[in-house]
Design a protein around this motif. Sequence first.
Motif, mmCIF file in Angstrom:
data_model
loop_
_atom_site.group_PDB
_atom_site.id
_atom_site.type_symbol
_atom_site.label_atom_id
_atom_site.label_comp_id
_atom_site.label_asym_id
_atom_site.label_seq_id
_atom_site.Cartn_x
_atom_site.Cartn_y
_atom_site.Cartn_z
ATOM 1 N N ALA A 169 -79.744 27.164 134.513
ATOM 2 C CA ALA A 169 -78.776 26.600 133.564
ATOM 3 C C ALA A 169 -78.770 27.405 132.260
ATOM 4 O O ALA A 169 -77.723 27.594 131.640
ATOM 5 C CB ALA A 169 -79.097 25.134 133.283
ATOM 6 N N LEU A 171 -79.216 30.592 132.082
ATOM 7 C CA LEU A 171 -78.485 31.838 132.372
ATOM 8 C C LEU A 171 -76.987 31.629 132.534
ATOM 9 O O LEU A 171 -76.187 32.493 132.179
ATOM 10 C CB LEU A 171 -79.038 32.480 133.656
ATOM 11 C CG LEU A 171 -80.356 33.232 133.513
ATOM 12 C CD1 LEU A 171 -80.950 33.509 134.887
ATOM 13 C CD2 LEU A 171 -80.162 34.535 132.742
ATOM 14 N N THR A 172 -76.596 30.487 133.114
ATOM 15 C CA THR A 172 -75.172 30.319 133.451
ATOM 16 C C THR A 172 -74.442 29.410 132.469
ATOM 17 O O THR A 172 -73.214 29.363 132.493
ATOM 18 C CB THR A 172 -74.999 29.724 134.865
ATOM 19 O OG1 THR A 172 -75.661 28.455 134.913
ATOM 20 C CG2 THR A 172 -75.576 30.642 135.927
ATOM 21 N N SER A 173 -75.168 28.695 131.634
ATOM 22 C CA SER A 173 -74.488 27.733 130.762
ATOM 23 C C SER A 173 -74.961 27.831 129.305
ATOM 24 O O SER A 173 -74.165 28.077 128.407
ATOM 25 C CB SER A 173 -74.705 26.319 131.324
ATOM 26 O OG SER A 173 -74.254 25.336 130.437
ATOM 27 N N MET A 175 -77.016 30.059 127.606
ATOM 28 C CA MET A 175 -76.843 31.376 127.002
ATOM 29 C C MET A 175 -75.359 31.709 126.829
ATOM 30 O O MET A 175 -74.944 32.109 125.738
ATOM 31 C CB MET A 175 -77.605 32.425 127.817
ATOM 32 C CG MET A 175 -77.384 33.859 127.408
ATOM 33 S SD MET A 175 -75.930 34.603 128.202
ATOM 34 C CE MET A 175 -76.547 34.943 129.854
ATOM 35 N N PRO A 176 -74.520 31.537 127.876
ATOM 36 C CA PRO A 176 -73.089 31.833 127.664
ATOM 37 C C PRO A 176 -72.465 31.012 126.525
ATOM 38 O O PRO A 176 -71.634 31.532 125.782
ATOM 39 C CB PRO A 176 -72.451 31.484 129.019
ATOM 40 C CG PRO A 176 -73.548 31.725 130.011
ATOM 41 C CD PRO A 176 -74.812 31.284 129.307
ATOM 42 N N TYR A 177 -72.889 29.758 126.361
ATOM 43 C CA TYR A 177 -72.359 28.970 125.233
ATOM 44 C C TYR A 177 -72.726 29.639 123.907
ATOM 45 O O TYR A 177 -71.866 29.818 123.033
ATOM 46 C CB TYR A 177 -72.904 27.535 125.280
ATOM 47 C CG TYR A 177 -72.784 26.814 123.963
ATOM 48 C CD1 TYR A 177 -71.548 26.357 123.511
ATOM 49 C CD2 TYR A 177 -73.895 26.637 123.138
ATOM 50 C CE1 TYR A 177 -71.426 25.726 122.278
ATOM 51 C CE2 TYR A 177 -73.788 26.006 121.912
ATOM 52 C CZ TYR A 177 -72.557 25.561 121.482
ATOM 53 O OH TYR A 177 -72.437 24.951 120.259
#
Lengths: 269, 269
Positions: A169, A171-173, A175-177
């Motif tokens: 989470a 890596l995919t949510s 950090m991207p936020y």
Amino acid sequence: MIGGALGTALRREGVARQVIAFDCDPAVASRAVERGAADVAVSDLREVADTQIVFVAVPLDQIVAVCRLLISYLSAETILTDVGSVKAPVVASLERIAPPVRFVGGHPMAGNEGSGIEAADPAFLRGRPYVITPTGFTDRQAVTQLADVVRAIGMTPLVMQPEVHDRLAALTSHMPYLVACAAVLSAAAEPESLGVGGPTFEGFARIARSPVTLWGVITRMNRDEVLRALREFRGRLDDIEKSLETNSVEPLLERAHDVGQTFAGLRSR
Amino acid sequence: MIGGALGTALRREGVARQVIAFDCDPAVASRAVERGAADVAVSDLREVADTQIVFVAVPLDQIVAVCRLLISYLSAETILTDVGSVKAPVVASLERIAPPVRFVGGHPMAGNEGSGIEAADPAFLRGRPYVITPTGFTDRQAVTQLADVVRAIGMTPLVMQPEVHDRLAALTSHMPYLVACAAVLSAAAEPESLGVGGPTFEGFARIARSPVTLWGVITRMNRDEVLRALREFRGRLDDIEKSLETNSVEPLLERAHDVGQTFAGLRSR
């Protein structure tokens, strides 16, 4: 938002004989009934005592306290599950205090940039992953039952350890936020830039305007994994920057393109 | 994609008496007519000689060559405009060779992750900015005429210097694209992570799967501004990372949230 979406989906798919809404604000529970997210609203926790599954959809930093309160009302047949965005600390706290109530951690990977019952939309659940995070202490049958409910509302159950969820989470949510926030803050350094923002910026701006209180708690509770994901990100950004300087960025962009394609393929299955 | 969307919008809004499609592949021009993006397809450039405005919607690194070829066919009444994503080098080349044809640089800030006539959708133009980049050499009347056409198809003309466009586009489009690529590459370092990707990752993956050949050229032609925007981004990411370490990230997230809100407000007007 998540509680309302789940309630609506459970009713629409005929999974639950009855969906009961409870909220610390009774007006919100009534609104859930008006919107079709629940059959009845209750204001006394004794009225949820006989439910088969309780979904606790409250702010991440209140899950443990709310579950602690709930547990005394529930029977050993009840499955208690949360929908929080960070799993390891929540699961570690609850698996100690829940028994004989059967607790299973969960996280539907779905939602929009809104919050609250008015943002609840069962459409955003469909086809999405629903992570379930048992440990050695978790009742196996409760995991199977929750997975069956998840499948019945058109989501894909993914069973993994709480720590694995939190790493993925990040890596995919998470950090991207944070990356989207840094990008919109950089653009805002030139006030004129917002005027020319196209579809790429629009995607970033949408992410950046999701609720700050939610994200503040998520990034704090999952800080180590978030910092690790940011380090990984910086490494990949360094690669891209170096390749721009030597006019050889295409192979990296191709790899990113392939990841984007692979992801689209997974979602459309 | 952009040429087809513009043609469809020009026809729907009754802005043009006739929209003529030309493509180096005649099948593409025919397909444009079938899809309602043009009234007629032509295979001889002499047939575009009398048009009032020519929109050159070709890959960025071919705009100058295509315009050079076109110019000999056009009259001094024609406005020649491109839709390229980087403006300064294109405008500098064309304002020398275009006269007596009147060249005006332009860039509709719109599109999707697709490419080609099948991805053309006039809906993505509506309400979006259309940057027009005159210089001291540009015919003023041509700028006014292009701006009128842009308004007539429901877009917002924004007039600015080519160099200003390139700086703002780096901040709001080119840098965010590279950042999305770096983020999906970081996530892909853990192959399992794609399975749990939710709506935030979906936005990043969509950006990452836009055409690599297009983006390779954009980032090369606008390299200095892209590198500058990446430096600005790194500064803001450093701020966020430091504030995470001291448990004080909320004020930065609030500022990013406000930028996201401001942007949403600009677009909904």
